[in-house]
Design an enzyme around this catalytic site. Structure first.
Site, PDB file in Angstrom:
ATOM      1  N   SER A 140       0.828  -1.197   0.000  1.00 13.94           N
ATOM      2  CA  SER A 140       0.000   0.000   0.000  1.00 13.94           C
ATOM      3  C   SER A 140       0.863   1.247   0.000  1.00 13.94           C
ATOM      4  O   SER A 140       1.958   1.266   0.577  1.00 13.94           O
ATOM      5  CB  SER A 140      -0.904   0.017   1.240  1.00 13.94           C
ATOM      6  OG  SER A 140      -1.557   1.260   1.387  1.00 13.94           O
ATOM      7  N   TYR A 146      -2.217   0.135   9.999  1.00 12.45           N
ATOM      8  CA  TYR A 146      -2.369  -0.486   8.684  1.00 12.45           C
ATOM      9  C   TYR A 146      -1.137  -0.238   7.818  1.00 12.45           C
ATOM     10  O   TYR A 146      -0.547  -1.174   7.263  1.00 12.45           O
ATOM     11  CB  TYR A 146      -3.611   0.058   7.978  1.00 12.45           C
ATOM     12  CG  TYR A 146      -3.672  -0.322   6.519  1.00 12.45           C
ATOM     13  CD1 TYR A 146      -3.913  -1.641   6.138  1.00 12.45           C
ATOM     14  CD2 TYR A 146      -3.457   0.631   5.518  1.00 12.45           C
ATOM     15  CE1 TYR A 146      -3.944  -1.995   4.800  1.00 12.45           C
ATOM     16  CE2 TYR A 146      -3.493   0.275   4.180  1.00 12.45           C
ATOM     17  CZ  TYR A 146      -3.740  -1.035   3.820  1.00 12.45           C
ATOM     18  OH  TYR A 146      -3.770  -1.388   2.497  1.00 12.45           O
ATOM     19  N   LYS A 155       1.766  -3.035   6.529  1.00 10.25           N
ATOM     20  CA  LYS A 155       2.150  -3.276   5.139  1.00 10.25           C
ATOM     21  C   LYS A 155       3.657  -3.137   4.960  1.00 10.25           C
ATOM     22  O   LYS A 155       4.281  -3.902   4.209  1.00 10.25           O
ATOM     23  CB  LYS A 155       1.405  -2.310   4.215  1.00 10.25           C
ATOM     24  CG  LYS A 155      -0.062  -2.665   4.022  1.00 10.25           C
ATOM     25  CD  LYS A 155      -0.228  -4.004   3.334  1.00 10.25           C
ATOM     26  CE  LYS A 155      -1.653  -4.326   2.986  1.00 10.25           C
ATOM     27  NZ  LYS A 155      -1.815  -5.607   2.278  1.00 10.25           N
TER      28      LYS A 155
END
Length: 325
Positions: free
Chosen positions: A117, A141, A145
């Site tokens: 991402s 998040y 990643k």
């Protein structure tokens, strides 16, 4: 050769599975259906209902289907929610990736394409993000990643794993009207749901230092994203040189106001967006350079803004019609 697509019943994963099939590359989908839909799975692609935290199921699936590579799309993808649920996010995105890599090592599967991402960059103070832009994720998040990329890097040193990570921002549109974005947090679904409900879509902030005052972001079509995953898999299969990570960026971006105007034009529903205050932490502009991906992964923006909106809207209307029948 068979590619396992983790999260293949989700919006992006289902498009990847279709792209593999269209490229005559065998695939098997592994998904626990926690957010994916069984209806998204192509009829001709085998499906294993399992969570990727379950190594026994992963090993069995890899053995049964003769898996030779993995396209790892599964994960918990909500950056905002990850701040409230960090342990859940790390479990789904880090622990699960460790489990997947353990299963791959046990089965001798030595190639992986990781769906990373652009959240790994945080809010960079540059007009155009490149692969070498410093990584400063601002959410669990984004951190998860980045850790996933590190896991692949370190496993490559230890075992010779061949890998690459694909980073992208806002995935939109539909490459198949049977598959649509189900996220309750993404811009297109939020705007569409408001319009369907007879409400007015909202813009958060119109006083940013951008040409029209609204945020500018990469909006990339899901079919282009899927094609890049397949191109990366092909490159790994052929043992060609490949970068550890690629940005799948537009190079110029679109503003929220431009998206709203395109939605009004495509849907035929005229509206003037409500103006709300800025959201904390929203940078004025984040756009990525996709030159490396263009060089190696046949990456390009094949769809106009109108085509991205139209394909997403038609898939949304089909989903509504299907639920009403």
């Amino acid at each position: 050769m068979t590619w396992m697509v983790t999260g293949g019943a989700g919006y992006i994963g289902a498009h990847v599975a279709r792209a593999l099939a269209n490229a005559d590359m065998a695939a098997v989908i592994v998904d626990d259906l926690s957010s994916g839909l069984i209806s998204f799975i192509p009829d001709d692609v085998p499906f294993v209902h399992a969570n990727i935290l379950d190594k026994v199921s992963l090993v069995q699936a890899m053995t049964t289907h003769g898996v030779t590579g993995v396209i790892h799309v599964a994960g918990f993808k909500y950056a905002g929610v990850s701040v409230e649920r960090p342990l859940h996010t790390y479990n789904q995105n880090v622990t699960a990736t460790v489990t997947l890599l353990e299963a791959m090592q046990e089965c001798g599967v030595d190639q992986v394409v990781f769906s990373s991402s652009a959240a790994v960059f945080g809010t960079p103070d540059v007009d155009l993000v490149t692969e070498s832009t410093p990584k400063q994720p601002l959410s669990p998040y984004g951190e998860s990643k980045l850790i996933g990329e590190w896991l692949l890097r370190d496993q490559a040193v230890a075992t010779g794993l061949r890998h690459t990570s694909l980073r992208y921002f806002n995935v939109v549109g539909s490459g198949d009207p049977a598959v649509y974005d189900t996220s309750p947090h993404n811009l297109f679904p939020l705007v569409f749901e408001a319009l369907v409900a007879g409400k007015t879509p909202r813009i958060n902030g119109t006083d940013y230092p951008t040409p029209d005052g609204t945020n500018v972001r990469d909006y990339v079509h899901v079919a282009d994203i899927a094609a890049a995953h397949v191109a990366a898999a092909r490159r790994l299969e052929a043992h060609e040189e490949i970068e550890p990570a690629y940005n799948l960026g537009s190079g110029d971006g679109l503003s929220v106001a431009q998206i709203m105007a395109a939605v009004a034009a495509v849907t035929g529903i005229p509206f003037t967006p409500e103006i709300a205050p800025r959201r904390a932490g929203d940078p004025p502009r984040i756009v990525a350079n996709g030159d490396l991906a263009s060089r190696d992964l046949e990456w390009k923006m094949r769809f106009s803004t109108e085509e991205m909106v139209r394909s997403a809207w038609e898939a949304r209307l089909r989903a509504e019609k299907g639920s009403a029948e």
